[in-house]
Design an enzyme around this catalytic site. Sequence first.
Site, PDB file in Angstrom:
ATOM      1  N   ARG A 120       0.805  -1.221   0.000  1.00  0.00           N
ATOM      2  CA  ARG A 120       0.000   0.000   0.000  1.00  0.00           C
ATOM      3  C   ARG A 120       0.842   1.278   0.000  1.00  0.00           C
ATOM      4  O   ARG A 120       0.382   2.341   0.411  1.00  0.00           O
ATOM      5  CB  ARG A 120      -0.989   0.016   1.166  1.00  0.00           C
ATOM      6  CG  ARG A 120      -2.001  -1.122   1.132  1.00  0.00           C
ATOM      7  CD  ARG A 120      -3.006  -1.014   2.265  1.00  0.00           C
ATOM      8  NE  ARG A 120      -4.012  -2.081   2.157  1.00  0.00           N
ATOM      9  CZ  ARG A 120      -3.873  -3.266   2.742  1.00  0.00           C
ATOM     10  NH1 ARG A 120      -2.794  -3.530   3.464  1.00  0.00           N
ATOM     11  NH2 ARG A 120      -4.815  -4.173   2.614  1.00  0.00           N
ATOM     12  N   LYS A 142       2.170  11.065 -10.497  1.00  0.00           N
ATOM     13  CA  LYS A 142       1.241  10.255 -11.282  1.00  0.00           C
ATOM     14  C   LYS A 142       1.951   8.970 -11.682  1.00  0.00           C
ATOM     15  O   LYS A 142       3.006   9.003 -12.321  1.00  0.00           O
ATOM     16  CB  LYS A 142       0.785  10.999 -12.539  1.00  0.00           C
ATOM     17  CG  LYS A 142      -0.409  11.898 -12.350  1.00  0.00           C
ATOM     18  CD  LYS A 142      -0.886  12.406 -13.696  1.00  0.00           C
ATOM     19  CE  LYS A 142      -2.136  13.238 -13.555  1.00  0.00           C
ATOM     20  NZ  LYS A 142      -2.617  13.730 -14.874  1.00  0.00           N
ATOM     21  N   GLU A 184       7.123  18.342 -24.707  1.00  0.00           N
ATOM     22  CA  GLU A 184       6.536  18.600 -23.389  1.00  0.00           C
ATOM     23  C   GLU A 184       7.002  19.938 -22.820  1.00  0.00           C
ATOM     24  O   GLU A 184       6.260  20.615 -22.102  1.00  0.00           O
ATOM     25  CB  GLU A 184       6.869  17.463 -22.418  1.00  0.00           C
ATOM     26  CG  GLU A 184       6.091  16.180 -22.658  1.00  0.00           C
ATOM     27  CD  GLU A 184       4.641  16.260 -22.162  1.00  0.00           C
ATOM     28  OE1 GLU A 184       4.253  17.289 -21.594  1.00  0.00           O
ATOM     29  OE2 GLU A 184       3.910  15.269 -22.364  1.00  0.00           O
ATOM     30  N   LYS A 226       5.859  22.400 -14.002  1.00  0.00           N
ATOM     31  CA  LYS A 226       5.135  21.239 -13.489  1.00  0.00           C
ATOM     32  C   LYS A 226       5.075  21.254 -11.968  1.00  0.00           C
ATOM     33  O   LYS A 226       4.045  20.914 -11.371  1.00  0.00           O
ATOM     34  CB  LYS A 226       5.769  19.940 -13.973  1.00  0.00           C
ATOM     35  CG  LYS A 226       4.961  18.725 -13.552  1.00  0.00           C
ATOM     36  CD  LYS A 226       5.169  17.528 -14.424  1.00  0.00           C
ATOM     37  CE  LYS A 226       4.096  16.475 -14.129  1.00  0.00           C
ATOM     38  NZ  LYS A 226       4.279  15.249 -14.929  1.00  0.00           N
ATOM     39  N   GLU A 236      -5.406  16.532  -9.215  1.00  0.00           N
ATOM     40  CA  GLU A 236      -6.149  16.987 -10.385  1.00  0.00           C
ATOM     41  C   GLU A 236      -7.645  17.123 -10.080  1.00  0.00           C
ATOM     42  O   GLU A 236      -8.498  16.620 -10.811  1.00  0.00           O
ATOM     43  CB  GLU A 236      -5.931  16.002 -11.544  1.00  0.00           C
ATOM     44  CG  GLU A 236      -6.000  16.643 -12.919  1.00  0.00           C
ATOM     45  CD  GLU A 236      -5.526  15.702 -14.015  1.00  0.00           C
ATOM     46  OE1 GLU A 236      -6.341  14.910 -14.500  1.00  0.00           O
ATOM     47  OE2 GLU A 236      -4.328  15.753 -14.353  1.00  0.00           O
ATOM     48  N   ARG A 245      -4.033  21.356 -12.132  1.00  0.00           N
ATOM     49  CA  ARG A 245      -3.075  20.446 -12.750  1.00  0.00           C
ATOM     50  C   ARG A 245      -3.508  19.981 -14.136  1.00  0.00           C
ATOM     51  O   ARG A 245      -2.674  19.580 -14.950  1.00  0.00           O
ATOM     52  CB  ARG A 245      -2.869  19.241 -11.820  1.00  0.00           C
ATOM     53  CG  ARG A 245      -1.858  18.244 -12.349  1.00  0.00           C
ATOM     54  CD  ARG A 245      -1.570  17.147 -11.359  1.00  0.00           C
ATOM     55  NE  ARG A 245      -0.589  16.229 -11.895  1.00  0.00           N
ATOM     56  CZ  ARG A 245       0.172  15.427 -11.171  1.00  0.00           C
ATOM     57  NH1 ARG A 245       0.045  15.402  -9.853  1.00  0.00           N
ATOM     58  NH2 ARG A 245       1.049  14.621 -11.742  1.00  0.00           N
ATOM     59  N   ASN A 249      -2.259  18.689 -19.155  1.00  0.00           N
ATOM     60  CA  ASN A 249      -2.763  17.746 -20.162  1.00  0.00           C
ATOM     61  C   ASN A 249      -2.984  18.416 -21.518  1.00  0.00           C
ATOM     62  O   ASN A 249      -3.604  17.818 -22.408  1.00  0.00           O
ATOM     63  CB  ASN A 249      -4.080  17.122 -19.682  1.00  0.00           C
ATOM     64  CG  ASN A 249      -3.869  16.156 -18.541  1.00  0.00           C
ATOM     65  OD1 ASN A 249      -2.970  15.319 -18.571  1.00  0.00           O
ATOM     66  ND2 ASN A 249      -4.689  16.275 -17.502  1.00  0.00           N
ATOM     67  N   HIS A 252      -2.943  16.414 -24.730  1.00  0.00           N
ATOM     68  CA  HIS A 252      -2.845  15.006 -24.379  1.00  0.00           C
ATOM     69  C   HIS A 252      -4.084  14.180 -24.726  1.00  0.00           C
ATOM     70  O   HIS A 252      -3.964  12.973 -24.952  1.00  0.00           O
ATOM     71  CB  HIS A 252      -2.530  14.857 -22.888  1.00  0.00           C
ATOM     72  CG  HIS A 252      -1.086  15.106 -22.574  1.00  0.00           C
ATOM     73  ND1 HIS A 252      -0.452  16.285 -22.881  1.00  0.00           N
ATOM     74  CD2 HIS A 252      -0.144  14.318 -21.959  1.00  0.00           C
ATOM     75  CE1 HIS A 252       0.811  16.217 -22.480  1.00  0.00           C
ATOM     76  NE2 HIS A 252       1.018  15.037 -21.927  1.00  0.00           N
ATOM     77  N   HIS A 256      -2.956  11.154 -26.755  1.00  0.00           N
ATOM     78  CA  HIS A 256      -3.055   9.781 -26.249  1.00  0.00           C
ATOM     79  C   HIS A 256      -3.835   8.889 -27.217  1.00  0.00           C
ATOM     80  O   HIS A 256      -3.523   7.699 -27.368  1.00  0.00           O
ATOM     81  CB  HIS A 256      -3.724   9.771 -24.881  1.00  0.00           C
ATOM     82  CG  HIS A 256      -2.809  10.170 -23.764  1.00  0.00           C
ATOM     83  ND1 HIS A 256      -3.251  10.401 -22.482  1.00  0.00           N
ATOM     84  CD2 HIS A 256      -1.455  10.374 -23.732  1.00  0.00           C
ATOM     85  CE1 HIS A 256      -2.225  10.731 -21.706  1.00  0.00           C
ATOM     86  NE2 HIS A 256      -1.139  10.727 -22.451  1.00  0.00           N
ATOM     87  N   HIS A 268       5.916   9.574 -27.495  1.00  0.00           N
ATOM     88  CA  HIS A 268       4.921  10.355 -26.753  1.00  0.00           C
ATOM     89  C   HIS A 268       4.946  11.825 -27.167  1.00  0.00           C
ATOM     90  O   HIS A 268       3.908  12.431 -27.443  1.00  0.00           O
ATOM     91  CB  HIS A 268       5.191  10.228 -25.252  1.00  0.00           C
ATOM     92  CG  HIS A 268       4.288  11.059 -24.408  1.00  0.00           C
ATOM     93  ND1 HIS A 268       2.949  10.763 -24.207  1.00  0.00           N
ATOM     94  CD2 HIS A 268       4.521  12.207 -23.704  1.00  0.00           C
ATOM     95  CE1 HIS A 268       2.404  11.677 -23.420  1.00  0.00           C
ATOM     96  NE2 HIS A 268       3.334  12.557 -23.104  1.00  0.00           N
TER      97      HIS A 268
END
Length: 364
Positions: A120, A142, A184, A226, A236, A245, A249, A252, A256, A268
Site C-alpha cells: 500500500r 502520477k 513537453e 510542473k 487533479e 493540474r 494535459n 494530451h 493519447h 509520446h
Amino acid sequence: MTTRLTVPTDHPYDVVIGNGVHEELRGLIGYGRGVLRVAIIHAPAMREQAEQLRKPLVADSLDVHLIEVPDSEQAKTADVLSFCWKVLGELGFTRSDVIVGLGGGATTDLAGFVAASWLRGVRFVNVPTTVLGMVDAAVGGKTGINTPEGKNLVGAFHEPAGVLCDLDVLGSLPAAELRSGLAEIVKCGFIADPTILELIEAAPEAVSDATSPIVAELITKGIAVKARAVAGDLRETAGGAEIGREALNYGHTFGHAVERFEGYRIRHGEAISIGMVYVAEIAHRSGLIDDELLARHRSILTTLGLPTTYRPGIWEALSATMRVDKKTRGDQLRFVVLDGLASPVILAGPDESLIFDAYRAISE
C-alpha cells in the site's frame, strides 16, 4: 552547476538537476533511516547505468537488486507489474525499503506504480534518463500502467521521495528522443511560461544539442512549471474557475488517442505535438485564440522537427478513444485549450462538428 527545485506538496520533495549528480541518490533514498533493500527498476538499455547506481549503495551495505523490464510502453502492462510484485515478494521487500525508477517516462511510471501498490505504498525515487522523463513523468506523483482500452487508465497518485536529473546522460540521447522531450517543454511554454518559447525561437540550433546550456535551462523551466501545477492541485481535482493540474494535459487527449491508434510505436512527444496543434485548432475555431497564436504552434513545433499533422480517415477510432480519456466526464469530452498565451482553460462538451473540423484541419 546543480539546481535544486522543491515540489511543495503536502509531502515536499526535491528535484536535483545538474551534471554528475548521481551521488545525491544516497540522500534521496533516505540512507540511515532503516533502509535495508533497494530495487532499481530499469529497461534493458539502462543496465550499465543501473550497475553504476548499484555499486555505491552496495558499498553502503545496502542490499541492492536490479529488476529489468521491457522498453518503453511495453513495460506498462499488468503482466510486467505482476512480475515486479513477484520479485519484491521473493526479496522480502518491506515498507522501509526503497524502489528506484531508472529510465524514461514509461519506466518511471511503472516503478512509481509498483511502489504505490506494494504494501500500500513504499518510498521511491525517480532517476529519469530522457528529457521527456525529466520534465514530465518523473515529477508529480502520477503513476500507472496502460490497458488495451487506453493509456494510463490504471494507476495511483504516489509522490516520489525525490527526483534525480543527471544531465550527463543526455549526451547519448538520440535526436528523436530529444525532440520528443522538447514537445513537453513547449507545452509548458504555451500553458504557463512563454519565455520557454522565446528561448527556442531565438536559438533553434542550440536546442538541437542535448548537452547545451539552453537545453539545461529549458529542462529546469519545464520542471518548474510542473512543480507549480502539482503543488496547487496534486490529485487533479481543481474546479470552478481554476484549471489546476489539468493544464498539464494540454494536447494530451488527442495525443493519447494517436498513441493508442499507433500501438505506441509513435513517441509520446510526437503525439503530444500533434495534439497541441489539434487543440489549438479547436481554440481558434471557438474564438479563443487568434491566427498568430495558432500559427505559432505550427511554427515552433516544425522548427524542432516535430509533427503537426496526422493521417486522415480515422476519426471514429480516435473519437472513441478520446471518450475514455481520464478527463472525460460521463459522455462529455473535455479539452484543455488556450484562451490566450499562458492562459489554459477547460472546454467542456464542444460541438461534434467543431472537433471534427479541427481534425480535418490537421489531416494530411
